[in-house]
Structures are given as C-alpha cells and as structure tokens.
Enzyme design. Structure first.
Site, PDB file in Angstrom:
ATOM      1  N   MET A  30       0.855  -1.193   0.000  1.00 41.41           N
ATOM      2  CA  MET A  30       0.000   0.000   0.000  1.00 41.41           C
ATOM      3  C   MET A  30       0.891   1.244   0.000  1.00 41.41           C
ATOM      4  O   MET A  30       0.451   2.334   0.407  1.00 41.41           O
ATOM      5  CB  MET A  30      -0.938  -0.018   1.201  1.00 41.41           C
ATOM      6  CG  MET A  30      -1.907  -1.199   1.145  1.00 41.41           C
ATOM      7  SD  MET A  30      -3.426  -0.952   2.075  1.00 41.41           S
ATOM      8  CE  MET A  30      -2.781  -0.822   3.719  1.00 41.41           C
ATOM      9  N   HIS A  34       9.138   1.105   3.141  1.00 40.50           N
ATOM     10  CA  HIS A  34      10.244   1.149   4.092  1.00 40.50           C
ATOM     11  C   HIS A  34      11.114  -0.081   3.847  1.00 40.50           C
ATOM     12  O   HIS A  34      10.838  -0.893   2.944  1.00 40.50           O
ATOM     13  CB  HIS A  34       9.732   1.225   5.536  1.00 40.50           C
ATOM     14  CG  HIS A  34       8.732   0.164   5.872  1.00 40.50           C
ATOM     15  ND1 HIS A  34       9.045  -1.175   5.902  1.00 40.50           N
ATOM     16  CD2 HIS A  34       7.413   0.243   6.179  1.00 40.50           C
ATOM     17  CE1 HIS A  34       7.980  -1.875   6.223  1.00 40.50           C
ATOM     18  NE2 HIS A  34       6.963  -1.033   6.386  1.00 40.50           N
ATOM     19  N   HIS A  37       9.510  -3.471   3.155  1.00 39.49           N
ATOM     20  CA  HIS A  37       9.044  -3.725   1.786  1.00 39.49           C
ATOM     21  C   HIS A  37      10.230  -4.023   0.866  1.00 39.49           C
ATOM     22  O   HIS A  37      10.159  -4.885  -0.003  1.00 39.49           O
ATOM     23  CB  HIS A  37       8.320  -2.492   1.224  1.00 39.49           C
ATOM     24  CG  HIS A  37       7.075  -2.120   1.952  1.00 39.49           C
ATOM     25  ND1 HIS A  37       6.958  -0.968   2.695  1.00 39.49           N
ATOM     26  CD2 HIS A  37       5.877  -2.747   2.055  1.00 39.49           C
ATOM     27  CE1 HIS A  37       5.743  -0.895   3.211  1.00 39.49           C
ATOM     28  NE2 HIS A  37       5.070  -1.961   2.850  1.00 39.49           N
ATOM     29  N   LYS A 151       5.242 -10.284   9.508  1.00 42.69           N
ATOM     30  CA  LYS A 151       4.688  -9.406  10.542  1.00 42.69           C
ATOM     31  C   LYS A 151       3.163  -9.472  10.513  1.00 42.69           C
ATOM     32  O   LYS A 151       2.513  -9.486  11.540  1.00 42.69           O
ATOM     33  CB  LYS A 151       5.145  -7.957  10.360  1.00 42.69           C
ATOM     34  CG  LYS A 151       4.648  -7.077  11.514  1.00 42.69           C
ATOM     35  CD  LYS A 151       5.146  -5.665  11.414  1.00 42.69           C
ATOM     36  CE  LYS A 151       4.284  -4.816  10.532  1.00 42.69           C
ATOM     37  NZ  LYS A 151       2.925  -4.586  11.075  1.00 42.69           N
ATOM     38  N   LEU A 186       9.285  -3.029  11.609  1.00 44.96           N
ATOM     39  CA  LEU A 186       9.080  -1.952  10.632  1.00 44.96           C
ATOM     40  C   LEU A 186       7.630  -1.958  10.147  1.00 44.96           C
ATOM     41  O   LEU A 186       7.065  -3.015   9.863  1.00 44.96           O
ATOM     42  CB  LEU A 186      10.024  -2.127   9.441  1.00 44.96           C
ATOM     43  CG  LEU A 186      11.515  -2.036   9.733  1.00 44.96           C
ATOM     44  CD1 LEU A 186      12.309  -1.985   8.423  1.00 44.96           C
ATOM     45  CD2 LEU A 186      11.854  -0.810  10.573  1.00 44.96           C
TER      46      LEU A 186
HETATM   47  O1  PAF Z   1       0.017  -5.648   3.693  1.00 42.35           O
HETATM   48  C1  PAF Z   1      -0.398  -4.760   2.925  1.00 42.35           C
HETATM   49  O2  PAF Z   1       0.272  -3.775   2.625  1.00 42.35           O
HETATM   50  C2  PAF Z   1      -1.793  -4.889   2.331  1.00 42.35           C
HETATM   51  O3  PAF Z   1      -2.666  -5.496   3.228  1.00 42.35           O
HETATM   52  C3  PAF Z   1      -1.814  -5.619   0.979  1.00 42.35           C
HETATM   53  C4  PAF Z   1      -1.353  -7.054   1.090  1.00 42.35           C
HETATM   54  C5  PAF Z   1      -0.926  -4.878  -0.018  1.00 42.35           C
HETATM   55  C6  PAF Z   1      -3.237  -5.626   0.411  1.00 42.35           C
HETATM   56  O4  PAF Z   1      -3.728  -4.329   0.249  1.00 42.35           O
END
Ligand code: PAF
Length: 290
Positions: A30, A34, A37, A151, A186
């Site tokens: 989303m 950071h 990701h 997490k 994080l």
């Molecule tokens: O973990 C997330 O950022 C969200 O729940 C995801 C998996 C991208 C779905 O919107």
C-alpha cells in the site's frame, strides 16, 4: 522502471517476458515503502527475472475512515525507492481501476483464520478487503511468486488459503519481519508515532522477546507465558487489544507451547495501532516448505 496505472498496461508489459519464459515476482504493497518492503523486493529480485511492485491504498480493507484518511501516500518517494531496489514495474492503479462503477464481488475467506485476532478487532470486512484486493492484484499480474511479510502473520495465512482455494497459480513466499535496532517491527504506521509513543511501543517487541526467552528456558504453559508478556505490556501503559497464543496454522487458541505457537500482539500507542508476533518453538525465519 515503468509506472503503470491499468491492468491492461500491466498485462501488456508482462506478455513478452512471460512468453520468453521469464519468471515474474510480485510484491503487493500500500506504498509508504520502508526497508521491510524493500526486503520483500530483494527476495523477489533474487528469484525472478521481472519484479512488479504494486502500490494501492486499498479502501475496502480499512474499517475506520480516519485510518484510511491518515494512511501515508508517498508515491514519488516510493517510486524512487522501488527503482533503487531493482523493481522493474510499479503497478499503481487508482480506486476506479480496481473497483470500477458497478463492482460487486467480494472474496471472503471464512473460519477462525479470519474471525480471530485482527478479524475479531477490526471486523470480517478487513480480511474480505485484503482477500479481494490481493486476488485482483494476482489475477492482474499472474505472477509466479508473490512476497508477503510474516509481521502480518494472519494476512499471510488468509492469502495462502485464498490462493489455494481459488487455484491461483502463484507461489506465496513468506518473508521475515524486519526490525529497527530498538526492536520495533518496521511498519508504515511507525512514522505516525510521537517520540513518547514510540518509546511505549517498544514494550511490544520486549514482551515478545520475554516470551521467546521463557520458552527457550523451558516454559511451555501459556498461562505463565501470558503473565510474563502481560507484565511487560502493563508497565508500558499501552492500550493492548489482544495478546494471543494460537496455533500458527489455524489461529485457534492453545494452552501449551509444546508445539510451535504464534504469540501475537495488537496494541495502540497513542492513535497508532500496531501489530507484531513471534513464532515460539520454531525457527521464525523458516521457509514455507520447511
Ligand atoms: O500488507 C499490505 O500492505 C496490504 O494489506 C496488501 C497485502 C498490499 C493488500 O492491500
């Protein structure tokens, strides 16, 4: 690196590499990227010729309007980070692309894995939103593999169940939780913590460390483990939503830690709701196939 806004553009961009046999890895996010990701991107980069990162703040998984409104949107910085981490394609659709007028379908995973923990606190709509958007993202890109952090352990289980049930031909790859040097997991939400709330929030990893240490020193009774974690959390003045000891595969409550147990915590530090967990009694960085 390409930034694409529509499913059609994404499919067109992937058609050629896929026809040439290139493996495609996807990291659904989303945004507000950071290091956590980026570690998913690195895992995807190591295993695939093409890496797609999606950025979509999915309205259907938010159960509080204020939470959705406050969610950080930082697409420019995200794009720069994604490029530097080696992403090939950022897929950043808008809400109308994902949920066009007349949209009427929800993917709903039923049972304890969606009804407990986050499902109990935030309502079943949260995981309906997650399952729906992840299935749409996977069907848009049809990646060989998709990468999710541990997490969000419950989200990971829900996605694994949904992919298995719908027969989506994507391997779901669980990735370890990344932590700051002080132990805080994080999360995009950490940016919203005041200094004081952040200091309070550290009770979450400390409580998880305390139960891990207790299990390592031979404690298996969940009542004793709960008391151990409870002491740390109560001292912190956090607003604890749940402290749960559950089977890591079914999320049903357990009474002993003789088999692997997931200890999961949700708590509010000021206005910021945080979650974290630890797998007790098994190497937390285990690969899914282990
Ligand atoms: O973990 C997330 O950022 C969200 O729940 C995801 C998996 C991208 C779905 O919107």
């Amino acid at each position: 690196m390409k930034i694409l806004r529509t499913v059609r553009e994404l499919r067109e961009a992937l058609a050629e590499p896929r026809a040439a046999g290139a493996a495609v890895g996807m990291v659904p996010t989303m945004g507000a990227l950071h290091e956590g990701h980026l570690s998913l991107v690195r895992a995807a980069r190591a295993e695939n010729a093409v890496v797609v990162l999606s950025i979509f703040v999915n309205p259907t998984q938010f159960t509080e309007a204020a939470d959705l409104a406050a969610y950080p949107r930082t697409e420019e910085t995200d794009a720069a980070l994604a490029a530097s981490a080696g992403v090939d394609i950022v897929f950043a659709p808008d809400a109308a692309e994902m949920y066009p007028a007349g949209y009427a379908t929800t993917v709903s995973v039923r049972g304890p894995i969606t009804e407990t923990l986050e499902g109990a606190g935030r309502g079943s709509a949260h995981f309906d939103g997650v399952a729906t958007v992840v299935s749409k993202l996977l069907l848009a890109a049809l990646p060989d593999a998709a990468y999710f952090g541990r997490k969000d352990a419950q989200q990971l289980l829900v996605v694994q169940r949904m992919v298995a049930d719908l027969g989506i031909p994507t391997r779901i790859v669980p990735c370890p939780t990344l932590r700051d040097a002080d132990g805080l997991a994080l999360s995009s939400r950490n940016a919203r913590l005041s200094g004081e709330d952040r200091a309070r929030a550290l009770a979450i990893p400390r409580a998880l460390e305390a139960v891990s240490a207790a299990v390592l020193s031979g404690e298996t009774g969940v009542a004793a483990l709960r008391a151990r974690a409870g002491e740390v959390l109560i001292a912190s003045d956090l607003e604890v939503e749940y402290l749960a000891f559950v089977d890591p595969d079914t999320l049903e409550e357990v009474a002993t830690a003789e088999r692997p147990v997931l200890c999961a915590i949700a708590a509010r530090a000021g206005a910021v709701r945080l979650i974290d967990n630890v797998l007790l009694g098994r190497d937390p960085e285990r690969r899914e196939e282990d």
